[in-house]
Design an enzyme around this catalytic site. Sequence first.
Site, PDB file in Angstrom:
ATOM      1  N   GLU A  81     -18.023  46.659  -2.834  1.00 40.95           N
ATOM      2  CA  GLU A  81     -18.300  45.273  -3.213  1.00 40.95           C
ATOM      3  C   GLU A  81     -17.091  44.620  -3.869  1.00 40.95           C
ATOM      4  O   GLU A  81     -16.757  43.465  -3.589  1.00 40.95           O
ATOM      5  CB  GLU A  81     -19.482  45.189  -4.186  1.00 40.95           C
ATOM      6  CG  GLU A  81     -20.762  45.794  -3.687  1.00 40.95           C
ATOM      7  CD  GLU A  81     -20.954  47.230  -4.145  1.00 40.95           C
ATOM      8  OE1 GLU A  81     -20.053  48.080  -3.931  1.00 40.95           O
ATOM      9  OE2 GLU A  81     -22.014  47.520  -4.722  1.00 40.95           O
ATOM     10  N   HIS A 124     -14.896  50.022  -5.608  1.00 40.87           N
ATOM     11  CA  HIS A 124     -16.180  50.056  -4.908  1.00 40.87           C
ATOM     12  C   HIS A 124     -16.110  49.058  -3.753  1.00 40.87           C
ATOM     13  O   HIS A 124     -15.347  48.090  -3.792  1.00 40.87           O
ATOM     14  CB  HIS A 124     -17.315  49.671  -5.840  1.00 40.87           C
ATOM     15  CG  HIS A 124     -17.616  50.697  -6.889  1.00 40.87           C
ATOM     16  ND1 HIS A 124     -18.755  50.658  -7.651  1.00 40.87           N
ATOM     17  CD2 HIS A 124     -16.919  51.787  -7.300  1.00 40.87           C
ATOM     18  CE1 HIS A 124     -18.764  51.684  -8.491  1.00 40.87           C
ATOM     19  NE2 HIS A 124     -17.654  52.377  -8.295  1.00 40.87           N
ATOM     20  N   CYS A 177     -20.275  46.098 -10.308  1.00 42.10           N
ATOM     21  CA  CYS A 177     -20.226  45.271  -9.108  1.00 42.10           C
ATOM     22  C   CYS A 177     -21.088  44.024  -9.251  1.00 42.10           C
ATOM     23  O   CYS A 177     -20.684  42.930  -8.857  1.00 42.10           O
ATOM     24  CB  CYS A 177     -20.642  46.084  -7.895  1.00 42.10           C
ATOM     25  SG  CYS A 177     -19.446  47.379  -7.500  1.00 42.10           S
ATOM     26  N   CYS A 180     -24.002  48.582  -8.609  1.00 41.30           N
ATOM     27  CA  CYS A 180     -23.994  49.043  -9.995  1.00 41.30           C
ATOM     28  C   CYS A 180     -23.731  47.855 -10.921  1.00 41.30           C
ATOM     29  O   CYS A 180     -23.485  46.726 -10.479  1.00 41.30           O
ATOM     30  CB  CYS A 180     -22.913  50.115 -10.179  1.00 41.30           C
ATOM     31  SG  CYS A 180     -21.220  49.481 -10.046  1.00 41.30           S
TER      32      CYS A 180
END
Length: 148
Positions: A54, A52, A85, A82
């Site tokens: 992040e 992801h 993260c 999420c």
Amino acid sequence: MNPEELMRIALERAQEGARDGEVPVGAVAVHQGSIIAAAHNSPIGRCDPTAHAEILALRAAAAHLGAYRLQGLEIVVTLEPCLMCFGAMLHARVSRLVYGAPDPKVGFTRLYPGLLHSARLNHAIEIVDGVLAEECAALLRDFFQQKR
């Protein structure tokens, strides 16, 4: 740079991800007023479910700083993080999270607001939400409309 300027850079990264066929989420990592890392979602291209935006920005920031504790780091991301993260940000001791669009399905800050500043956690992250939210949401909407 102010949060809107930083979010525009994150949006540029998200657009790069969209061009690569990834869900358009972008993130920048800021330390002492300077951008030290930027990334976009890449789980498809990297064959990595943890890739992801992040997480990639955190990894690059940690490498840049030569540390796994990232006190003083600010993460600016186009979509509400999420659980994975947000958990990584907690472990890294990120100081501030700025995000654009809310994620009603898996956005951690809205799903579990009681945990954000719980005494059970050993760290709290300052959260600023809604920065350029409509632009961030529009990028995601457009991406998924084109996919359908």
